[in-house]
Scaffold this active site. Sequence first.
Site, short mmCIF file in Angstrom:
data_model
loop_
_atom_site.label_atom_id
_atom_site.label_comp_id
_atom_site.label_asym_id
_atom_site.label_seq_id
_atom_site.Cartn_x
_atom_site.Cartn_y
_atom_site.Cartn_z
N HIS A 51 -10.77 -4.10 2.42
CA HIS A 51 -9.11 -3.77 2.82
C HIS A 51 -8.76 -4.93 3.41
O HIS A 51 -9.36 -5.61 4.50
CB HIS A 51 -9.57 -2.45 4.13
CG HIS A 51 -8.06 -2.33 4.80
ND1 HIS A 51 -7.16 -1.52 4.02
CD2 HIS A 51 -7.41 -2.58 5.82
CE1 HIS A 51 -6.07 -1.30 4.74
NE2 HIS A 51 -5.84 -2.16 5.70
N ASP A 85 2.50 0.65 -0.59
CA ASP A 85 3.99 1.01 -0.74
C ASP A 85 4.39 0.08 -1.90
O ASP A 85 5.62 -0.09 -2.11
CB ASP A 85 4.94 0.76 0.45
CG ASP A 85 4.63 1.74 1.44
OD1 ASP A 85 4.55 3.10 1.26
OD2 ASP A 85 4.52 1.52 2.78
N SER A 91 -5.91 -12.53 -9.68
CA SER A 91 -6.22 -11.21 -10.17
C SER A 91 -5.59 -10.69 -11.26
O SER A 91 -4.89 -9.66 -11.56
CB SER A 91 -6.21 -10.13 -8.93
OG SER A 91 -4.94 -10.24 -8.33
#
Length: 436
Positions: free
Chosen positions: A180, A232, A312
């Site tokens: 996280h 979000d 990524s």
Amino acid sequence: MPRLPTLTLLLCGLPLLATAEEKAPEGFIEGSSLKLINRNFYFNRDFRSRGDGLFNGRQQSYREEWAQGFQGFYSSGYTAGTVGVGLDAHALLGVKLDSGGGTAGTNLLPLDSRNHAEDDYSAAGAALKLRAFDTELKLGDLFPVTPVFQRGDGRLLPQSFRGVSLENRSIDGLTLQGGHLHAARNKASSNHDGEMSTEYGGTAYESASYFGGDYSAPDGTLLSLYQARYEDVWNQTYLSLAHSFTLDDDSALALGANLYRTRDQGSARAGEIDTDSWSAYARLSIGAHSFMLAHQRIDGDQPFDYLGDGDSIYLANSVLYSDFNSPNERSWQVRYDLDLAAFGVPGLSLMTRYLRGTGIDNSRVDPNGAYAYYARLGDGGRHWERDVEVKYVVQNGPAKDLSIAVQQTIHRANAAQADGDVDQVRIITQYPLDIF
């Protein structure tokens, strides 16, 4: 403590699969290591006078910079006991060697208020780490490497993040990771600004979480499965499968495919996202020669997007300049590699590839969303890219592992493709040193 996804918390129970005798404590000092990476980077990029600002507001057509980077990474061992305690620390320094006021902006160096490159910049940080059996937890400054959230390292200094991560290796061949993150320090920056963003949309979000794993089977099959949530913005799933077949003593065939499934999440700050992106490749190696063919597709009315300033994107056709990731794009790649050790020059290699993307349709992109600049381009986009790299790695002696790479790229596109016409050259010299 930062919020973690439920799946990540499951890692905490995995040490029960191991026994305390499986890994002897190495000692906080005895297990320490210090590595230095010296990286010299010259970057020349010519946008061929296309200053229309369609791609992320680009106005400057020519950029050229040269810089020297120093990276120091310290990793301690662990204290004795069921739960070992350790520390990772890093210090980074970038120094300008050459960058004129009108040629800055390659992302090697940060820019001042006049858009001139800073003379130098630096960063430092650390992470506390805890190890119980085969599980390691880190809290602090991190350099995550996963297909759905990976720090960028394509310029002078690597990107880093702040947050918490977990890694478990209880099962042979299986590595599980979760994390996280809540703050980013980008490659040409000294500070964690507390805000992360996406690469193509530039959409800011406050945190990101990921969980997944990589499994290497005894027969050489590789399987990866990851899930990420950018708060979000989107939920993203990654799946890949690869296998290598030995044909004889001098040849092998490698096959692989991967898939990203991206859907908008929460308040959908980047707008509606409904994109499936996949690629597949076949690589034939015969002695010193390697030949690869790859195909990639973007199925969706948005581009495939990923971590801002990061790496990524594991799609096969994401290369030196373009990612071949425009809405509805189909692309092909042919690549050839040559290892000149077979010709009496160990450490010298050559790579060349050609990619072509077609079928780009920007006509259904939301003109008011994060990817609005695509909407102005319309339908019928196409482009191609040619890359050549010559690389030499010193094999022995005092300069062992010193590498020099020269990369040259030509990219051409029509008016309906966002990347434009570009010529670029990179010369990268890197010297890693293991101090202890």
